[in-house]
Motif scaffolding. Structure first.
Motif, PDB file in Angstrom:
ATOM      1  N   ALA A   1       0.695  -1.324  -0.147  1.00  0.00           N
ATOM      2  CA  ALA A   1       0.759   0.179   0.282  1.00  0.00           C
ATOM      3  C   ALA A   1       0.877   1.289   0.097  1.00  0.00           C
ATOM      4  N   SER A   2       2.043   1.616   1.042  1.00  0.00           N
ATOM      5  CA  SER A   2       2.370   2.017   1.019  1.00  0.00           C
ATOM      6  C   SER A   2       3.548   2.858  -0.540  1.00  0.00           C
ATOM      7  N   ALA A   3       3.817   1.196  -0.724  1.00  0.00           N
ATOM      8  CA  ALA A   3       4.752   1.812  -2.647  1.00  0.00           C
ATOM      9  C   ALA A   3       3.451   2.151  -3.481  1.00  0.00           C
ATOM     10  N   LEU A   4       2.438   1.610  -3.232  1.00  0.00           N
ATOM     11  CA  LEU A   4       1.300   2.166  -4.445  1.00  0.00           C
ATOM     12  C   LEU A   4       1.112   3.646  -4.298  1.00  0.00           C
ATOM     13  N   ARG A   5       1.248   4.008  -2.735  1.00  0.00           N
ATOM     14  CA  ARG A   5       0.794   5.835  -2.630  1.00  0.00           C
ATOM     15  C   ARG A   5       1.862   6.366  -3.265  1.00  0.00           C
ATOM     16  N   ASP A   6       2.748   5.956  -3.099  1.00  0.00           N
ATOM     17  CA  ASP A   6       4.058   6.310  -3.647  1.00  0.00           C
ATOM     18  C   ASP A   6       4.059   6.653  -4.723  1.00  0.00           C
ATOM     19  N   LYS A   7       3.771   5.883  -5.552  1.00  0.00           N
ATOM     20  CA  LYS A   7       3.799   5.813  -7.603  1.00  0.00           C
ATOM     21  C   LYS A   7       2.394   6.427  -7.362  1.00  0.00           C
TER      22      LYS A   7
ATOM     23  N   ALA B   1       4.585  14.057 -11.221  1.00  0.00           N
ATOM     24  CA  ALA B   1       5.573  13.818 -12.837  1.00  0.00           C
ATOM     25  C   ALA B   1       4.584  13.935 -13.828  1.00  0.00           C
ATOM     26  N   TYR B   2       3.229  14.570 -13.586  1.00  0.00           N
ATOM     27  CA  TYR B   2       2.704  15.159 -14.347  1.00  0.00           C
ATOM     28  C   TYR B   2       2.428  16.612 -14.284  1.00  0.00           C
TER      29      TYR B   2
ATOM     30  N   GLY C   1       5.323  18.030 -15.615  1.00  0.00           N
ATOM     31  CA  GLY C   1       4.943  17.592 -17.197  1.00  0.00           C
ATOM     32  C   GLY C   1       4.926  18.560 -17.837  1.00  0.00           C
ATOM     33  N   VAL C   2       3.111  19.546 -16.871  1.00  0.00           N
ATOM     34  CA  VAL C   2       2.225  20.552 -17.435  1.00  0.00           C
ATOM     35  C   VAL C   2       3.623  21.311 -17.036  1.00  0.00           C
ATOM     36  N   ALA C   3       4.275  21.585 -16.105  1.00  0.00           N
ATOM     37  CA  ALA C   3       4.334  22.766 -16.001  1.00  0.00           C
ATOM     38  C   ALA C   3       6.155  23.063 -17.449  1.00  0.00           C
ATOM     39  N   LEU C   4       6.713  21.898 -17.799  1.00  0.00           N
ATOM     40  CA  LEU C   4       7.473  21.826 -18.543  1.00  0.00           C
ATOM     41  C   LEU C   4       6.865  22.411 -19.909  1.00  0.00           C
ATOM     42  N   LEU C   5       5.766  22.275 -20.866  1.00  0.00           N
ATOM     43  CA  LEU C   5       4.735  22.379 -21.417  1.00  0.00           C
ATOM     44  C   LEU C   5       4.429  23.800 -21.142  1.00  0.00           C
ATOM     45  N   GLN C   6       4.531  24.745 -20.188  1.00  0.00           N
ATOM     46  CA  GLN C   6       3.718  26.007 -20.048  1.00  0.00           C
ATOM     47  C   GLN C   6       5.488  26.823 -20.260  1.00  0.00           C
ATOM     48  N   ALA C   7       6.282  26.033 -19.683  1.00  0.00           N
ATOM     49  CA  ALA C   7       7.413  26.419 -20.179  1.00  0.00           C
ATOM     50  C   ALA C   7       7.893  26.625 -21.425  1.00  0.00           C
TER      51      ALA C   7
ATOM     52  N   ALA D   1      12.770  18.307  -9.556  1.00  0.00           N
ATOM     53  CA  ALA D   1      11.570  18.104  -8.514  1.00  0.00           C
ATOM     54  C   ALA D   1      10.878  16.317  -8.184  1.00  0.00           C
ATOM     55  N   LEU D   2      11.502  15.850  -9.514  1.00  0.00           N
ATOM     56  CA  LEU D   2      11.084  14.223  -9.674  1.00  0.00           C
ATOM     57  C   LEU D   2      12.187  13.821  -8.732  1.00  0.00           C
TER      58      LEU D   2
END
Length: 197
Positions: free
Chosen positions: A62-68, A75-76, A79-85, A184-185
Motif C-alpha cells: 500500500a505504501s509503494a502504491l501511494r508512493d507510485k 511527474a504530471y 510535465g505540465v510545468a515543462l509544457l507551459q515553460a 523536482a522528481l
C-alpha cells in the motif's frame, strides 16, 4: 494346595505391574497432552507470525502504491510545468525574433559587430537578466570612430548573430527547464549538489 505366600507374591507382582502400567500410561498421556499443547502454541505463534508478515507486506504494498501515485502526480505536474515553460519560451523566442530587425536598424551600420541595442537583445535571448546599467545607450555619438571604421570583410552580421542567440537561448532555457523538472522528481541526495547557473 496353594501356598499363601505364593499367592501374595503374585498379587503383589500383579499389583505392582498394574500400578507401573497405569503410571506409565498416565505419564505418557500427560506428556502427550503437554506436547500437543506445545505444538498448538507453536502453531498459533507461527500463524500469528504469518499474519503479521502478511499485514506488513500489505502495508508495504500500500505504501509503494501511494508512493507510485505521488510520483505519477509529481511527474504530471512537472510535465505540465515543462509544457507551459516551452510555450512561454516559444512566445519569448517569437517576440525576440520580431525585435531583431528593429534592433539592428536602431544600432545602424556604425558598429562593426553588435551595437548596444543588439547586445541587449543578445543577452535577453540567452536568458541573462537585464543589466542595462553596464551597456551604453544606442547613440551614434557613443561610437565616435565607428563611422570611420571600414565594414568588416568577413564574419557574421548582427542579424545572423541575433538569430542564432534567440535559437540557442531557447534551447539552453529548455534544457534548464528539463533539468529543473528532473530535480523536482528526483531531488539530489545530501552527497550530491546541483551546480546551478
Amino acid at each position: 494346595m496353594t501356598l499363601p505366600f505364593a499367592n501374595r507374591r503374585w498379587v503383589w507382582l500383579l499389583g505392582a505391574t498394574t500400578l507401573a502400567a497405569g503410571l506409565f500410561t498416565a505419564g505418557y498421556r500427560w506428556a502427550e497432552r503437554g506436547y500437543l499443547a506445545d505444538i498448538a502454541l507453536q502453531q498459533a505463534a507461527h500463524a500469528e507470525q504469518q499474519r503479521q508478515q502478511a499485514e506488513a507486506q500489505a502495508e508495504a504494498l500500500a505504501s509503494a502504491l501511494r508512493d507510485k501515485q505521488q510520483l505519477e502526480e509529481q511527474a504530471y505536474q512537472v510535465g505540465v510545468a515543462l509544457l507551459q515553460a516551452r510555450a512561454e519560451l516559444a512566445r519569448s523566442q517569437a517576440q525576440l525574433s520580431r525585435r531583431i530587425a528593429h534592433v539592428v536598424q536602431q544600432d545602424g551600420e556604425r558598429f562593426t559587430g553588435l551595437g548596444p541595442d543588439s547586445l541587449r537583445l543578445y543577452r535577453a535571448a540567452l536568458g541573462y537578466a537585464s543589466a542595462d546599467e553596464y551597456l551604453p545607450a544606442a547613440d551614434a555619438r557613443a561610437a565616435v570612430q565607428a563611422d570611420q571604421t571600414a565594414a568588416p570583410a568577413g564574419g557574421l552580421p548582427p542579424l545572423a548573430l541575433l538569430t542564432h542567440a534567440v535559437d540557442y537561448g531557447q534551447w539552453c532555457q529548455q534544457l534548464e527547464q528539463q533539468l529543473d523538472g528532473w530535480l523536482a522528481l528526483f531531488p539530489p541526495t545530501q552527497g550530491e549538489a546541483h551546480a546551478g547557473p
